[in-house]
Structures are given as structure tokens and as C-alpha cells.
Design a protein around this motif. Structure first.
Motif, PDB file in Angstrom:
ATOM      1  N   PRO A 219      -3.097 -12.371  -3.335  1.00 35.33           N
ATOM      2  CA  PRO A 219      -2.717 -11.783  -3.259  1.00 35.33           C
ATOM      3  C   PRO A 219      -1.708 -11.098  -4.181  1.00 35.33           C
ATOM      4  O   PRO A 219      -1.020  -9.887  -4.430  1.00 35.33           O
ATOM      5  CB  PRO A 219      -2.189 -11.300  -1.569  1.00 35.33           C
ATOM      6  N   LEU A 220      -0.358 -11.800  -4.566  1.00 35.10           N
ATOM      7  CA  LEU A 220       0.417 -11.541  -5.473  1.00 35.10           C
ATOM      8  C   LEU A 220      -0.197 -11.538  -6.628  1.00 35.10           C
ATOM      9  O   LEU A 220       0.215 -10.756  -6.998  1.00 35.10           O
ATOM     10  CB  LEU A 220       1.170 -13.054  -5.215  1.00 35.10           C
ATOM     11  N   GLY A 221      -1.609 -12.508  -7.471  1.00 29.09           N
ATOM     12  CA  GLY A 221      -2.120 -12.327  -8.053  1.00 29.09           C
ATOM     13  C   GLY A 221      -2.673 -10.745  -8.909  1.00 29.09           C
ATOM     14  O   GLY A 221      -2.407  -9.683  -9.469  1.00 29.09           O
ATOM     15  N   PHE A 222      -3.101  -9.962  -6.351  1.00 31.11           N
ATOM     16  CA  PHE A 222      -3.948  -8.764  -7.068  1.00 31.11           C
ATOM     17  C   PHE A 222      -2.551  -7.905  -7.154  1.00 31.11           C
ATOM     18  O   PHE A 222      -2.400  -6.649  -8.551  1.00 31.11           O
ATOM     19  CB  PHE A 222      -4.524  -9.176  -5.659  1.00 31.11           C
ATOM     20  N   ARG A 223      -1.951  -8.471  -6.364  1.00 33.61           N
ATOM     21  CA  ARG A 223      -0.377  -7.188  -6.862  1.00 33.61           C
ATOM     22  C   ARG A 223       0.624  -6.935  -8.005  1.00 33.61           C
ATOM     23  O   ARG A 223       0.076  -6.052  -8.832  1.00 33.61           O
ATOM     24  CB  ARG A 223       0.819  -7.792  -5.573  1.00 33.61           C
ATOM     25  N   PRO A 232      -0.059   2.246  -9.092  1.00 34.83           N
ATOM     26  CA  PRO A 232       1.485   2.176  -8.026  1.00 34.83           C
ATOM     27  C   PRO A 232       1.308   1.686  -6.870  1.00 34.83           C
ATOM     28  O   PRO A 232       0.074   2.377  -6.351  1.00 34.83           O
ATOM     29  CB  PRO A 232       1.768   3.369  -8.259  1.00 34.83           C
ATOM     30  N   PRO A 233       1.667   1.277  -6.026  1.00 30.47           N
ATOM     31  CA  PRO A 233       1.277   0.711  -5.068  1.00 30.47           C
ATOM     32  C   PRO A 233       1.929   1.652  -3.805  1.00 30.47           C
ATOM     33  O   PRO A 233       2.299   3.154  -4.697  1.00 30.47           O
ATOM     34  CB  PRO A 233       2.657  -0.360  -4.728  1.00 30.47           C
ATOM     35  N   ALA A 295      -7.301  -2.613  -2.579  1.00 29.83           N
ATOM     36  CA  ALA A 295      -6.115  -3.665  -1.652  1.00 29.83           C
ATOM     37  C   ALA A 295      -7.590  -5.259  -1.841  1.00 29.83           C
ATOM     38  O   ALA A 295      -8.889  -4.891  -2.422  1.00 29.83           O
ATOM     39  CB  ALA A 295      -6.769  -3.374  -0.934  1.00 29.83           C
ATOM     40  N   PRO A 296      -6.266  -5.916  -1.916  1.00 26.52           N
ATOM     41  CA  PRO A 296      -7.350  -7.495  -2.464  1.00 26.52           C
ATOM     42  C   PRO A 296      -8.283  -7.667  -1.221  1.00 26.52           C
ATOM     43  O   PRO A 296      -9.101  -6.746  -0.666  1.00 26.52           O
ATOM     44  CB  PRO A 296      -6.447  -8.047  -2.254  1.00 26.52           C
ATOM     45  N   ALA A 297      -9.501  -8.706  -1.376  1.00 26.17           N
ATOM     46  CA  ALA A 297      -9.918  -9.299  -0.715  1.00 26.17           C
ATOM     47  C   ALA A 297     -10.073  -9.458   0.881  1.00 26.17           C
ATOM     48  O   ALA A 297      -8.935 -10.207   0.533  1.00 26.17           O
ATOM     49  CB  ALA A 297     -11.754 -10.455  -1.257  1.00 26.17           C
ATOM     50  N   ALA A 298     -10.839  -8.542   1.414  1.00 29.05           N
ATOM     51  CA  ALA A 298     -10.994  -8.947   2.399  1.00 29.05           C
ATOM     52  C   ALA A 298      -9.941  -8.307   3.474  1.00 29.05           C
ATOM     53  O   ALA A 298      -9.071  -8.428   4.737  1.00 29.05           O
ATOM     54  CB  ALA A 298     -10.535 -10.484   3.178  1.00 29.05           C
ATOM     55  N   VAL A 318      -1.819  -3.125   5.307  1.00 30.76           N
ATOM     56  CA  VAL A 318      -2.145  -3.438   3.448  1.00 30.76           C
ATOM     57  C   VAL A 318      -0.738  -2.615   2.739  1.00 30.76           C
ATOM     58  O   VAL A 318      -0.641  -3.559   1.868  1.00 30.76           O
ATOM     59  CB  VAL A 318      -2.670  -2.972   2.908  1.00 30.76           C
ATOM     60  N   GLY A 319      -0.579  -1.031   2.888  1.00 33.07           N
ATOM     61  CA  GLY A 319       0.491  -0.548   2.666  1.00 33.07           C
ATOM     62  C   GLY A 319       1.890  -0.940   2.823  1.00 33.07           C
ATOM     63  O   GLY A 319       2.391  -1.098   1.690  1.00 33.07           O
ATOM     64  N   ARG A 320       2.150  -1.571   3.833  1.00 34.38           N
ATOM     65  CA  ARG A 320       3.685  -1.570   4.360  1.00 34.38           C
ATOM     66  C   ARG A 320       3.638  -2.663   3.642  1.00 34.38           C
ATOM     67  O   ARG A 320       4.570  -3.776   3.215  1.00 34.38           O
ATOM     68  CB  ARG A 320       3.531  -1.997   5.843  1.00 34.38           C
ATOM     69  N   ASP A 321       2.451  -3.900   3.453  1.00 34.91           N
ATOM     70  CA  ASP A 321       2.882  -5.178   2.623  1.00 34.91           C
ATOM     71  C   ASP A 321       2.677  -5.151   1.346  1.00 34.91           C
ATOM     72  O   ASP A 321       2.676  -5.895  -0.133  1.00 34.91           O
ATOM     73  CB  ASP A 321       1.891  -6.048   3.054  1.00 34.91           C
ATOM     74  N   ASP A 322       3.039  -3.778   0.632  1.00 36.22           N
ATOM     75  CA  ASP A 322       2.726  -3.586  -0.964  1.00 36.22           C
ATOM     76  C   ASP A 322       1.581  -4.305  -2.094  1.00 36.22           C
ATOM     77  O   ASP A 322       1.591  -4.145  -2.666  1.00 36.22           O
ATOM     78  CB  ASP A 322       3.653  -4.235  -1.720  1.00 36.22           C
ATOM     79  N   LEU A 323       0.605  -4.039  -1.290  1.00 37.22           N
ATOM     80  CA  LEU A 323      -0.925  -4.822  -1.855  1.00 37.22           C
ATOM     81  C   LEU A 323      -2.168  -3.501  -1.349  1.00 37.22           C
ATOM     82  O   LEU A 323      -3.113  -3.814  -2.193  1.00 37.22           O
ATOM     83  CB  LEU A 323      -1.332  -5.800  -1.053  1.00 37.22           C
ATOM     84  N   LEU A 324      -1.777  -2.330  -1.256  1.00 39.72           N
ATOM     85  CA  LEU A 324      -2.243  -0.698  -1.798  1.00 39.72           C
ATOM     86  C   LEU A 324      -1.942   0.001  -2.467  1.00 39.72           C
ATOM     87  O   LEU A 324      -0.945  -0.296  -3.154  1.00 39.72           O
ATOM     88  CB  LEU A 324      -2.521  -0.141   0.186  1.00 39.72           C
TER      89      LEU A 324
END
Length: 335
Positions: A219-223, A232-233, A295-298, A318-324
Motif C-alpha cells: 500500500p505504501l508503494g501505491f500511495r 491528491p489523497p 485505492a489499493p487492491a482489496a 481507506v481515506g483515513r489511512d491516506d490510501l484513497l
């Protein structure tokens, strides 16, 4: 970047991972020879555009020259740091990039000192690394500035494993524990990506795109890739999606064709045109745009996506984790 060149670069990177070759140019020459000899047929699965490939676009934001040296600041750096901290980074480079300083800045892609008095351009990026504090439920994200000579390569927003892999390809010292897992992609057809069209009230329609396969760097790579792309996130509990005029979704009578960013060309293109419901297209035409989310896979369980039972509530965490990531994009071709 055209489809053929993108496919060649993707094949060259796979060759580098499998063979240990460290020069992208040499890998490209090897792959071109194989294509000429018919070793890569048209029926071989190709890398899809977007996601992991999109972050390799060769365009970056430009900041004005400071004292004769130009600074390219990778997309997403200002998103993470803000304009004030970006200016502090440039000031730090001006101070510590002078000959004889006790704490010189060093290029992360060659390990040599950067002398800003002799460089026409210096590239400024950020590396993201997660650490697990004792007793904490979630890891903490640390951010490190990444400096590179213009001749060594453009910088970007990196995950720590992406930067480690880039250094290994250049035979620079690394901690092998920081490398991503090895990939075994030869002969494997990628899982198709998921896309969902929804119709919230009193707003542009929503298009959600989720990779079918997990990102190699997690997920960090996706971000890091999405920040490098310039997306933007988005925390749906706090934020309204921004309108980004440089992004657009192209359409014709068959449906939605591709997503592109002005200046870098097509960012993502599905194997066949997306076919949203007629009501969705009508709403996009009425609002002259759509809200694009990814957002990342799954991130959303694939069972929900297959059954069509997912909704925006699935993306709140997902948004709270900054991944959306997402924005309002113009939809062209519907007139």
C-alpha cells in the motif's frame, strides 16, 4: 508515451528484475532485439497503462531558479509537505550544497555529493518509510528528502522499498531486508482491475477504480505512485474532492476510453472501454465531469465489487489511512 514504448519499458523492467541488469537502456536494447526476433508475440499479456507504470512519467513540476540553480520538485512533494517546507528544502540545498560544508547533500542515486554551484538542475523528492512504534496499533510514516543530480535521474515520491530497489539497480549499498518481495510474473495473466460507477445525490457521478493485483511495494508503494502521478489523497469524512482541470476522462459512444493528465498523456487505459450505465453518462454530461477515486487492491472486498453491493462507505477507512486518491475530472466526448 505511446502504448508500444510503454510496453517495451515494462518488458525491460521485468528483464532487469529477472537478469540483474542495472541499465534500463541496455535492457531496452535487449528487449527490442527480442521483439525483432519475434520472441514477444502480440498475444503476450501486456502491462496495462496506469497504476505502477504511471509513476514513471518523465514530467515533473518546476520551481523557479534560486541563485542560478533550478530545482525540479516531484509531484506530490508539496502535497505532503506544503509550500513552506518545500521552500525550506530548497534553502537547505542552497546552504548545504556549497563546497566545503560540514553536512553536504548527497545524491540518492549515485551517493556522490551534490554541488549546487556546478549543477544547473537539482531534483527534490521524498521517500516514505513506515516504522512501528512500540505499543502503537498502526505504523508511523516517516518522510525523508531525496536529492538527485539531473544526470542520475528524475526523482519522485518513493516508498522506501522503491528507493532501495532503484539503488540496487545502480549497484549502490542497500539493506536487502528493505527490498520488495521478488516477482514471478512470467506467463501469468494479471487479474483484471475493478471499476464501479455510482450516483450520489446532488454531486457529479463517481467512478471507482481498484487494481486487481496487489502493488509490488505494498500500500505504501501505491500511495507513493499516486502522489508521484499528481493525484491528491482524499478523506471522504473531511474533504471535498478537488477539481483538477489538468486531468480528464475521455469518452465516445462506446463508453469511457482512458484517463489522461495534460502534459504526460494517457495515465490509465482499460483493455476495453468502460461501459457505465446510461444514467451515469447523463449525469456526467449534466455536471460536465465525474469524481474519480482509486485505492489499493482489496481496499473494497472483491466479493462486494463482483456483486455490485459496494458503496462509498467502504472507502471511509481507506481515506483515513491516506490510501484513497481522487479528484473531480472533466469527462470529454459526451457532447
Amino acid at each position: 508515451m505511446g502504448d508500444k514504448n510503454r510496453a517495451l519499458k515494462a518488458a525491460a523492467r521485468r528483464y532487469m528484475e529477472e537478469s540483474g541488469e542495472t541499465s534500463l537502456q541496455a535492457a531496452m536494447r535487449h528487449v527490442r532485439r527480442e521483439y525483432e526476433q519475434g520472441q514477444h508475440g502480440d498475444d503476450e499479456p501486456q502491462e496495462r497503462m496506469g497504476f505502477e507504470e504511471a509513476a514513471y512519467a518523465d514530467e515533473y513540476e518546476y520551481r523557479p531558479r534560486v541563485m542560478g540553480t533550478g530545482y525540479f520538485v516531484a509531484w506530490g512533494v508539496q502535497e505532503l509537505l506544503g509550500l513552506g517546507q518545500v521552500q525550506q528544502l530548497v534553502q537547505h540545498a542552497e546552504k548545504n550544497g556549497q563546497p566545503g560544508t560540514p553536512d553536504p547533500i548527497t545524491c540518492h542515486l549515485c551517493d556522490k555529493v551534490i554541488d549546487v554551484t556546478r549543477e544547473e538542475v537539482v531534483h527534490v523528492g521524498i521517500a516514505l518509510r513506515e516504522v512501528q512504534p512500540p505499543g502503537a496499533q498502526k505504523p508511523t510514516e516517516l518522510q525523508f528528502p531525496v536529492w538527485t543530480h539531473d544526470g542520475c535521474g528524475h526523482t519522485r515520491v518513493w516508498s522506501w522499498s522503491q528507493l532501495t530497489l532503484a539503488r540496487r539497480r545502480r549497484d549502490l549499498p542497500i539493506d536487502t531486508a528493505d527490498l520488495p518481495p521478488k516477482q514471478h510474473r512470467r506467463g501469468r495473466t494479471p487479474t483484471e482491475d475493478y471499476y464501479v460507477f455510482t450516483m450520489p445525490e446532488d454531486s457529479p457521478p463517481v467512478m471507482y477504480l481498484q487494481p486487481g493485483d496487489a502493488h509490488r511495494h505494498g500500500p505504501l508503494g501505491f500511495r507513493a505512485d499516486r502522489l508521484s502521478d499528481g493525484l491528491p489523497p482524499l478523506d471522504l469524512e473531511r474533504d471535498e474532492p478537488r477539481s483538477l482541470p489538468e486531468w480528464s476522462i475521455a469518452a465516445d459512444r462506446t463508453g469511457l476510453l482512458y484517463i489522461e493528465r495534460q502534459g504526460t498523456g494517457r495515465w490509465y487505459q482499460p483493455p476495453t472501454p468502460w461501459a457505465p450505465p446510461p444514467q451515469w453518462l447523463a449525469a456526467a454530461h449534466y455536471h460536465q465531469g465525474a469524481i474519480f477515486l482509486t485505492a489499493p487492491a482489496a481496499s473494497v472486498p472483491t466479493g462486494k465489487l463482483d456483486a455490485g453491493t459496494s458503496n462509498l462507505a467502504d472507502l471511509l477507512a481507506v481515506g483515513r489511512d491516506d490510501l484513497l486518491f481522487g479528484a473531480v475530472m472533466t469527462v470529454t466526448g459526451l457532447a
